[in-house]
Scaffold this motif. Sequence first.
Motif, PDB file in Angstrom:
ATOM      1  N   PRO A 211       0.624  -1.160  -0.166  1.00 31.89           N
ATOM      2  CA  PRO A 211      -0.110  -0.015   0.079  1.00 31.89           C
ATOM      3  C   PRO A 211       0.803   1.215   0.091  1.00 31.89           C
ATOM      4  CG  PRO A 211      -0.693  -1.448   1.750  1.00 31.89           C
ATOM      5  CD  PRO A 211       0.587  -2.205   1.189  1.00 31.89           C
ATOM      6  N   ASP A 212       0.200   2.161  -0.435  1.00 30.94           N
ATOM      7  CA  ASP A 212       0.893   3.635  -0.329  1.00 30.94           C
ATOM      8  C   ASP A 212       1.225   4.070   1.281  1.00 30.94           C
ATOM      9  OD1 ASP A 212       0.119   3.884  -2.950  1.00 30.94           O
ATOM     10  OD2 ASP A 212      -1.508   5.532  -2.492  1.00 30.94           O
ATOM     11  N   ALA A 213       2.287   4.642   1.553  1.00 36.63           N
ATOM     12  CA  ALA A 213       2.688   5.149   2.684  1.00 36.63           C
ATOM     13  C   ALA A 213       2.758   4.035   3.723  1.00 36.63           C
ATOM     14  CB  ALA A 213       1.875   6.405   3.334  1.00 36.63           C
ATOM     15  N   SER A 214       3.562   2.992   3.509  1.00 34.54           N
ATOM     16  CA  SER A 214       3.470   1.756   4.102  1.00 34.54           C
ATOM     17  C   SER A 214       4.597   1.545   4.859  1.00 34.54           C
ATOM     18  CB  SER A 214       2.904   0.492   3.427  1.00 34.54           C
ATOM     19  OG  SER A 214       3.668   0.296   2.380  1.00 34.54           O
ATOM     20  N   GLU A 236       7.972   4.970  -7.662  1.00 36.87           N
ATOM     21  CA  GLU A 236       7.341   3.926  -7.056  1.00 36.87           C
ATOM     22  C   GLU A 236       7.944   3.681  -5.682  1.00 36.87           C
ATOM     23  OE1 GLU A 236       4.466   0.665  -6.667  1.00 36.87           O
ATOM     24  OE2 GLU A 236       4.692   2.461  -7.859  1.00 36.87           O
ATOM     25  N   ARG A 239       6.225   6.251  -3.542  1.00 33.04           N
ATOM     26  CA  ARG A 239       4.935   5.992  -3.277  1.00 33.04           C
ATOM     27  C   ARG A 239       4.488   5.286  -2.026  1.00 33.04           C
ATOM     28  NH1 ARG A 239       1.464   1.972  -3.583  1.00 33.04           N
ATOM     29  NH2 ARG A 239       2.906   0.693  -4.559  1.00 33.04           N
ATOM     30  N   VAL A 240       5.371   4.417  -1.715  1.00 34.81           N
ATOM     31  CA  VAL A 240       5.232   3.511  -0.266  1.00 34.81           C
ATOM     32  C   VAL A 240       5.928   4.191   1.081  1.00 34.81           C
ATOM     33  CG1 VAL A 240       5.075   1.811  -1.789  1.00 34.81           C
ATOM     34  CG2 VAL A 240       7.294   2.245  -0.659  1.00 34.81           C
ATOM     35  N   ARG A 242       6.144   6.535   3.874  1.00 32.10           N
ATOM     36  CA  ARG A 242       5.279   7.496   4.971  1.00 32.10           C
ATOM     37  C   ARG A 242       5.994   8.942   5.121  1.00 32.10           C
ATOM     38  NH1 ARG A 242       5.605   2.680   9.091  1.00 32.10           N
ATOM     39  NH2 ARG A 242       3.613   1.209   8.564  1.00 32.10           N
ATOM     40  N   ARG A 307      10.643  12.131   2.317  1.00 35.77           N
ATOM     41  CA  ARG A 307       9.446  12.648   2.064  1.00 35.77           C
ATOM     42  C   ARG A 307       8.900  13.548   3.559  1.00 35.77           C
ATOM     43  NH1 ARG A 307       5.450  12.278  -0.883  1.00 35.77           N
ATOM     44  NH2 ARG A 307       6.023  10.533  -2.141  1.00 35.77           N
ATOM     45  N   LEU A 319      -2.257   9.246   7.072  1.00 27.90           N
ATOM     46  CA  LEU A 319      -1.408   8.432   6.515  1.00 27.90           C
ATOM     47  C   LEU A 319      -0.722   7.482   7.391  1.00 27.90           C
ATOM     48  CD1 LEU A 319       0.448  10.852   3.758  1.00 27.90           C
ATOM     49  CD2 LEU A 319      -1.256   8.864   3.402  1.00 27.90           C
TER      50      LEU A 319
END
Length: 332
Positions: A211-214, A236, A239-240, A242, A307, A319
């Motif tokens: 998943p996103d932000a995992s 990519e 994307r993951v 956090r 991020r 998130l």
Amino acid sequence: MEHLLAALRAVAEPTRLRLVVLCARGELTVSELTQILGQSQPRVSRHLKLLCEAGLLDRFREGSWVFYRLSQAGPASALARQLVAACDDADPTIALDLQRLDAIKRQRADLASAYFRENADQWHRIRSLYIDEREVEAALVEVIAAADPRDLLDIGTGTGRMLEILAPRVEHALGIDQSREMLSIARVNLARAGLENGSVRLGDMYQLAVPDASFDAVVIHQVLHYADRPAAAIAEAARVLRPNGVLVVVDFAPHALEFLRDEHAHRRLGFSDAEVAEWCRAAGLDPASPRHLAGDPLTVVIWTAHRHAPTHPRFAQALQPGAPALVEGELH
């Protein structure tokens, strides 16, 4: 306005528009484009020259290879992306081009997979030919220790070496690789090290099945030089991540050792600091100063990017793992 008119004139020809569409799918060589289009190399080279002069494509040389890709900056880059978006993939000519491009990418993947299968049991020995990994690993441990992550992802985990050295510093570590042979060795290594919080999974670095932000930290160690779309791999990975997470990319600085392509399936001969920083910014990350570890003849670089947490407190809270999803309109 003159720049845009020049770009429009340059692309107003069927073959050149096809080249723009193809180069939006990744970094391609003249020989690959010639194979896809079924035209002579001089003819394709002339078209590419016009597109580069108009600012629609970028051209860069690595040793004896020259790559072309969709323009990353400049007045015509936005136009190039709009033209690609306006082209219908179902168009018979474009569909055939993309089908041939997929075949070329499968050939690349097959060559890389064959190399990994043949060398899986001696991967550490091959790495040692390039640079002393102990210095790299010590620097990586410093980066991860400073970030203090809970969940870590290792993309292209190979034999699981990064998991071996980093899993003891996190609650959970996951390694992803496309080679079943590599993963078999990684599982043996993790079991031998007694790392119950480390696991591996078959997967694609361009389409991570997470998943996103995992994850709080993502590591890409000596993988990008095999990638035909390194910018997409970084996107990519971003994307993951956090909020406040860190991406760590380890790879070679630019070099001219052609035998790494011929004998070891390298797609790229290293990366410049500016190139990696550009990809990180495009993925919404803030790059930090890289660390160079000089070797003979290769130099390893550790690039990091973060991020940052969203400024809206409720969005940042949403998130976090296990938090309920925001309802549309809640942030207004």
